[in-house]
Design a protein around this motif. Structure first.
Motif, PDB file in Angstrom:
ATOM      1  N   ASP A 137     -24.875   9.499   9.633  1.00 41.82           N
ATOM      2  CA  ASP A 137     -26.214  10.084   9.527  1.00 41.82           C
ATOM      3  C   ASP A 137     -27.204   9.036  10.023  1.00 41.82           C
ATOM      4  O   ASP A 137     -27.468   8.048   9.334  1.00 41.82           O
ATOM      5  N   LEU A 138     -27.718   9.226  11.225  1.00 42.13           N
ATOM      6  CA  LEU A 138     -28.598   8.214  11.817  1.00 42.13           C
ATOM      7  C   LEU A 138     -30.017   8.751  11.964  1.00 42.13           C
ATOM      8  O   LEU A 138     -30.220   9.933  12.228  1.00 42.13           O
ATOM      9  N   VAL A 139     -30.977   7.856  11.800  1.00 43.42           N
ATOM     10  CA  VAL A 139     -32.396   8.179  12.000  1.00 43.42           C
ATOM     11  C   VAL A 139     -32.872   7.333  13.174  1.00 43.42           C
ATOM     12  O   VAL A 139     -32.785   6.096  13.126  1.00 43.42           O
TER      13      VAL A 139
ATOM     14  N   ARG B  35     -35.564   5.586  15.164  1.00 45.20           N
ATOM     15  CA  ARG B  35     -36.933   5.146  14.894  1.00 45.20           C
ATOM     16  C   ARG B  35     -37.558   4.491  16.117  1.00 45.20           C
ATOM     17  O   ARG B  35     -38.713   4.084  16.078  1.00 45.20           O
TER      18      ARG B  35
ATOM     19  N   GLN C 218     -19.930   3.593   1.240  1.00 44.32           N
ATOM     20  CA  GLN C 218     -21.121   3.931   2.025  1.00 44.32           C
ATOM     21  C   GLN C 218     -21.666   2.677   2.679  1.00 44.32           C
ATOM     22  O   GLN C 218     -21.785   1.622   2.035  1.00 44.32           O
TER      23      GLN C 218
ATOM     24  N   ASP D 169     -24.824   1.036   5.000  1.00 41.04           N
ATOM     25  CA  ASP D 169     -26.100   1.121   5.695  1.00 41.04           C
ATOM     26  C   ASP D 169     -25.878   0.627   7.119  1.00 41.04           C
ATOM     27  O   ASP D 169     -25.072  -0.282   7.354  1.00 41.04           O
ATOM     28  N   ILE D 170     -26.616   1.212   8.029  1.00 40.77           N
ATOM     29  CA  ILE D 170     -26.467   0.853   9.446  1.00 40.77           C
ATOM     30  C   ILE D 170     -27.843   0.530  10.016  1.00 40.77           C
ATOM     31  O   ILE D 170     -28.811   1.259   9.763  1.00 40.77           O
ATOM     32  N   THR D 171     -27.918  -0.555  10.770  1.00 40.02           N
ATOM     33  CA  THR D 171     -29.141  -0.813  11.543  1.00 40.02           C
ATOM     34  C   THR D 171     -28.743  -1.185  12.962  1.00 40.02           C
ATOM     35  O   THR D 171     -27.736  -1.852  13.178  1.00 40.02           O
TER      36      THR D 171
ATOM     37  N   ILE E 220     -31.756   3.433  12.107  1.00 37.06           N
ATOM     38  CA  ILE E 220     -31.227   3.141  10.774  1.00 37.06           C
ATOM     39  C   ILE E 220     -30.354   4.329  10.372  1.00 37.06           C
ATOM     40  O   ILE E 220     -30.458   5.408  10.968  1.00 37.06           O
ATOM     41  N   GLY E 221     -29.531   4.136   9.382  1.00 31.77           N
ATOM     42  CA  GLY E 221     -28.729   5.258   8.925  1.00 31.77           C
ATOM     43  C   GLY E 221     -27.646   4.829   7.973  1.00 31.77           C
ATOM     44  O   GLY E 221     -27.636   3.689   7.495  1.00 31.77           O
ATOM     45  N   THR E 222     -26.784   5.767   7.691  1.00 35.23           N
ATOM     46  CA  THR E 222     -25.670   5.484   6.786  1.00 35.23           C
ATOM     47  C   THR E 222     -24.394   6.118   7.331  1.00 35.23           C
ATOM     48  O   THR E 222     -24.445   7.104   8.076  1.00 35.23           O
TER      49      THR E 222
END
Lengths: 220, 146
Positions: free
Chosen positions: B87-89, B91, B119, B121-123, B135-137
């Motif tokens: 699940d990525l956002v 930005r 889980q 976190d991703i950057t 960003i995302g997970t």
């Protein structure tokens, strides 16, 4: 002394991917690494939920959890603390073009407090509006260090504080669990409630600190 | 224990940090990706003029290509078939021909209903710590040593 992250978003905000419990777990990771974070303020975008209660989670993880909001205004984003039913009645939190000056006045009237968020951010920060000649006589505190801003944007916020005498807070602007607490605000007062947070802000006895500076802090 | 396993649940801990893994995407790779994807060159991902026409400074890496890069980085680290959710956002625009720093932080672990889940976190950022492009997970379902 209390170290609070004054700006964070849980999954209640559409662009965040962290649950409140994941934030609290991560704060305990930070504590194991020797840093001090006493609590957080959840500042969800354009909303405030009076019904949601994090007191059980807060107790389980030993972290203060307060609630506020980050509202969109015609002068950029503004962090609102100690939101009361009266304020929620008088202000439409979903109005992305609301008058920021009126929000500041309404919050004070109802016992809350407004801090303009990331004022140095390009395009949307308070600095941009001041450059256009706008005046903000009711602003006395801005978010001086924002964990989601570019270094040059935080420099602009710093310059704003130096130029105007505004006091400054710090917040991570976390949208991921591992970003919580990157920046916090060090208060001289002990704070456990939103009312105490407003009192502490009005006292002026606080400063923004990056997480690294909390390492030598005494455990409160 | 699957023969392809690279990472076991017992090897993970809340707070673990992986990376940054440094990636880059060339102009040619984006053109190849767009050709396979059925978005023929020139377009805003492959051509300067087309990018400027839609208000971009330069051609950008397509979102689904960035997702594929992140997914590959996850499976290179944790093993094939472990990504249950990504699940990525977005930005910021992901640039071509620049170092892309991808980092993972384990933000939660759980064992429930026979599933060992982690889980992350991703950057994704540029080389200077700055506002992330992405960003995302990710939710990984890992094998157990038991």
């Amino acid at each position: 002394m209390t170290y609070l992250d004054l700006h964070s978003h849980s999954v209640a905000s559409d662009d965040s991917r962290a649950t409140v419990e994941q934030y609290l777990k991560w704060i305990n990771v930070l504590r194991k690494r020797g840093f001090t974070v006493d609590g957080i303020v959840l500042t969800e975008h354009r909303q405030y939920d009076f019904d949601v209660d994090y007191s059980q989670l807060a107790e389980q993880y030993g972290v203060i959890v307060l609630k506020g909001a980050e509202l969109d205004t015609c002068f950029g984003h503004m962090l609102v603390y100690n939101i009361t039913p009266g304020l929620a009645r008088d202000v439409d939190f979903g109005d992305v073009k609301m008058d920021g000056r009126e929000l500041i006045k309404a919050a004070r009237h109802h016992g809350g407090f407004v801090v303009p968020a990331h004022p140095g951010r390009f395009g949307i920060g308070l600095v941009e509006y001041m450059a256009l000649g706008e005046r903000f006589d009711d602003v006395s505190i801005v978010e001086r260090v924002n964990g989601g801003s570019k270094p040059e944007e935080n420099e602009r916020a710093d310059e704003l504080c130096q130029r105007t005498g505004y006091l400054g807070t710090g917040g991570s602007d976390a949208h991921l669990a591992s970003h919580i607490g990157r920046v916090v605000t060090e208060f001289k007062a002990n704070i456990a409630t939103s009312e105490q947070l407003v009192e502490a802000l009005m006292s002026g006895q606080f400063r923004p600190v990056p997480i690294a500076e909390t390492a030598a802090a005494p455990v409160s | 224990m699957p023969a392809t396993a690279k990472l076991y649940f017992e090897d993970t801990e809340l707070g673990d940090e992986i990376g940054p893994i440094i990636l880059s995407v060339t102009d040619e790779q984006v053109i190849d990706f767009c050709s396979l994807w059925g978005n023929p060159h020139p377009n805003r991902f492959t051509d300067q003029a087309e990018a400027e026409r839609v208000g971009l400074d330069a051609p950008i890496v397509p979102g689904i290509m960035s997702m594929a890069l992140v997914s590959r980085a996850l499976t290179d680290w944790a093993g094939p078939g472990v990504v249950s959710d990504l699940d990525l956002v977005f930005r910021g625009s992901v640039p071509h021909n620049q170092p892309l720093h991808v980092a993972f932080q384990i933000s939660d672990t759980s064992q429930q209903d026979g599933l060992n889940q982690v889980q992350c976190d991703i950057t994704m950022t540029g080389p200077v710590p700055d506002r992330p492009y992405i960003i995302g997970t990710a939710l990984l379902t890992l094998p157990s040593r038991e």
